[in-house]
Motif scaffolding. Sequence first.
Motif, short mmCIF file in Angstrom:
data_model
loop_
_atom_site.label_atom_id
_atom_site.label_comp_id
_atom_site.label_asym_id
_atom_site.label_seq_id
_atom_site.Cartn_x
_atom_site.Cartn_y
_atom_site.Cartn_z
N LEU A 174 -27.50 -19.71 -39.68
CA LEU A 174 -26.07 -19.52 -39.87
C LEU A 174 -25.90 -18.26 -40.73
O LEU A 174 -26.55 -18.12 -41.77
N MET A 175 -25.04 -17.36 -40.29
CA MET A 175 -24.87 -16.11 -41.03
C MET A 175 -23.39 -15.83 -41.31
O MET A 175 -22.65 -15.45 -40.41
N TYR A 176 -22.98 -16.03 -42.55
CA TYR A 176 -21.63 -15.66 -42.96
C TYR A 176 -21.55 -14.13 -43.05
O TYR A 176 -22.51 -13.48 -43.44
N TYR A 177 -20.40 -13.60 -42.70
CA TYR A 177 -20.28 -12.14 -42.73
C TYR A 177 -19.11 -11.67 -43.59
O TYR A 177 -18.76 -10.50 -43.58
N THR A 178 -18.50 -12.58 -44.34
CA THR A 178 -17.27 -12.21 -45.06
C THR A 178 -17.53 -11.35 -46.29
O THR A 178 -16.64 -10.63 -46.73
N ASP A 179 -18.70 -11.45 -46.86
CA ASP A 179 -18.93 -10.78 -48.13
C ASP A 179 -20.11 -9.80 -48.04
O ASP A 179 -20.87 -9.66 -48.99
N LEU A 180 -20.29 -9.18 -46.87
CA LEU A 180 -21.44 -8.31 -46.69
C LEU A 180 -21.11 -6.86 -47.02
O LEU A 180 -20.02 -6.38 -46.75
N GLU A 181 -22.08 -6.18 -47.58
CA GLU A 181 -21.96 -4.74 -47.78
C GLU A 181 -22.48 -4.07 -46.51
O GLU A 181 -23.66 -4.11 -46.21
#
Lengths: 477, 477
Positions: free
Chosen positions: B454-461
């Motif tokens: 599972l990969m959240y992408y909301t807080d990625l640089e």
Amino acid sequence: MLIYDLEKRGPRPLYEYLYLCIRDDILDGVLAAGEKLPSKRMMAKDHGIALITVENAYAQLIIEGYVTAEEKRGYFVAPGMGMFRRKGPREQDEDLNDTHDDARQGSWKGTEQGRKTWLADFSSSKLKRDAFPFATWTKLMRRVLDDREEAFLEKPESRGVPELRSAIAVYLRKAKGLDVSPDRIFVGPGTEYLHHLILQLVGASRIVAVEDPGYKKVGQIYESHGLKCLHVPVDENGLIVERLWNSNAKLVHLSPSHHFPTGCVMPIGRRRALLDWARAQGAYLLEDDYDGEFRFDGKPVPTLASLDDETVIYLNTFTKTLAPSIRIAYMVLPEKLKNRYEEKLSFYSGSVSSFEQYTLAAFIGEGYYERHVNRMRNYYRQQRAKILQIFEESSLSKVASMEEHAAGLHFIMKVQTAMEDEAWMKAMEEKGIRLLPVASYSYGGQAKYRHQFLMYYTDLEEKNLRGAFEIMGNSIF
Amino acid sequence: MLIYDLEKRGPRPLYEYLYLCIRDDILDGVLAAGEKLPSKRMMAKDHGIALITVENAYAQLIIEGYVTAEEKRGYFVAPGMGMFRRKGPREQDEDLNDTHDDARQGSWKGTEQGRKTWLADFSSSKLKRDAFPFATWTKLMRRVLDDREEAFLEKPESRGVPELRSAIAVYLRKAKGLDVSPDRIFVGPGTEYLHHLILQLVGASRIVAVEDPGYKKVGQIYESHGLKCLHVPVDENGLIVERLWNSNAKLVHLSPSHHFPTGCVMPIGRRRALLDWARAQGAYLLEDDYDGEFRFDGKPVPTLASLDDETVIYLNTFTKTLAPSIRIAYMVLPEKLKNRYEEKLSFYSGSVSSFEQYTLAAFIGEGYYERHVNRMRNYYRQQRAKILQIFEESSLSKVASMEEHAAGLHFIMKVQTAMEDEAWMKAMEEKGIRLLPVASYSYGGQAKYRHQFLMYYTDLEEKNLRGAFEIMGNSIF
């Protein structure tokens, strides 16, 4: 499409009738807060009336705050509006009760709020309007808004933000003689939420004991979780420990510093006996210090938790001291339950807005809370003295006595009468006086607590009090 | 008495060393927020040093915000301070890690937060800093502060303030095709609290069914209330209804619009079958619309509740769309459960600060919420496209695929590998990349969900992403 029958307007001007129709639909919730109204042009077209008529009606609604105009977007029902009119400020306004308002008047019937004003409402524990330190609180809120932008994006810790728990720990040490580490302090949006947690920690299939008479809501919470409640009678020293023997109760809820509702204080001997029982039984005592901030004779009663913080769960709230809208309560868990929380319940998210937690942390940490409590204590002390004096001077004092334990936000009035409580209360209600019978807080003590009434004094109009006491005095036989 | 061993200061000036000692005691929680420091005079006397030395040390502490000076009262540890340093902003500051900081460095070890920065943290569902409409929110908060002084002294209604429930009703009608009266809407400080209420309404001795894999916390909540959880497997259309037959479950928690974590959408056929089963069984379906605001292909999936709002309890939260610090969630109860609430649970106090409820009511009612959600949806849509493109261009795409359901705030990555998930994740962590294995959300599907993340992408640089994908691509065998 909003269509009103404008034929029914009677002698009223068109614009005024249209304004009334829309206003009432807003007040009745037919039009909800935030809902968009038809454009003025559309409204005029649908009704076959002039644009200027609609413009006048809308203008009136805007002036009176029912509707907001938003540039290029149109007209919206104002956010404060809703269908819950009986709580709205407009209920006070006699002028609105014209014939058009049938539906609204209907919704009044049978509701307690239906009565517009009470001569004296002794059932209300509402705080006085000027009791809340509004200026300081909003100052701190604004500061938190300015300084704590980050905090909005943080998920508050399960047990509460560290700053608030640290501030509470310092307060407990100073004010309650309770020396506990902040990690044993748990913050929640009210004591009820903390009861949920406690039940999950202590074990939900257990028997819980509550005081009789006592704080009924606690029993309701326990029973609503499927638990069996044991109602343990209290005497003038509080909960009768012998009645717990053979009970198998694993949790006992009590208010030892100022028993609710009788007001008695549990003396040290009874406290020791209770602790001995709990330790032998492996039970937890839940000390509800619900109005522990308000002792008036200058000798604070040490908390039960300060005698044994491994057996006692300490519970308190800011609702009674600050404002009911601030949903922040806290508990101190024994080390063992704290560990159990960390092991089993730390998956729970924080339950109180970080923003308000930071505000409260600053409020306590910068000394405002202590000052506020001192100020309120002084205010209530004077208030009590004044009420007792008015009582003594009244004819009521010939047929009733006031119980006084120099603590808390209510009195107990004992009435010498042969009348039934229910009938007398009803008669008093009709004369604008509301009272709470102590018996209604009891399961097994209906007879014992007959002719006793709980009387909150926090929200009383002093000017009405003399009259209320005379009315009561003259209606007791 | 605060006494530091000033002999240990090495080559440092006295004042600087004293400043460091106090600062570190504050950071370590030895001195708690709000605690009073010794007067400067006392401090100088206790240490046998000059007053000016203490003055310099205190001045430095004040400038840096660790300590506040209050006229005529003395010096206090600033309210923002506490023992919970690993969450404080100062952890980022390398300069503070001097030799004096052993104790603090110790407290870092073994904590997840110990790692100062991640190259890419796919496990974080934290929102982007600028995602929160701070300016609008604070504007409304200030307005509520100005206009709603009264509200502070009101006890918020058990189910939430009318204005907020009306605003939510309007939103649900517009955005979700759910036409419900505000009195069926219940507000709480997070979905977890609402789960508590639901369990009390549906009956706490019942069997509850949850999705496998699924949102683990829900199962934890149910089990922590002593319930038996049935873990029902999902296929590519969501929960397998046949597995509910003979189950006796009276409540089924599910996420039909975007299953967590696999992302699948339940098609109408499956929805109907599920509703048929529930009606026949007299069971309730609990629709958790946890990220229902984020569908990216422009065809919003109608809610399950819009098909049958007497069988379905609808649950949603503002935490994912606004900010995790705003603890406001809501549910829509079927008429029957609403009545049961009024009968049995209306004794509960309101659980969310009225102040924030009014702010949110205005935020929704004046159209800000819809605009904010639209803005975020656009932002996330672009973000997703960008990430998928970077993925496609990376070496990782040769050994892995990204599952895409045009919805939600995470992807599922499927990796072609023979390596054990655990070992690979550990290796990735050491390289600064955090992932969540889908299998960890499953009870019976450990094998089926192997090699899925599972990969959240909301807080990625974004700038780190290319590197992270290469590292991953090069470490899969």
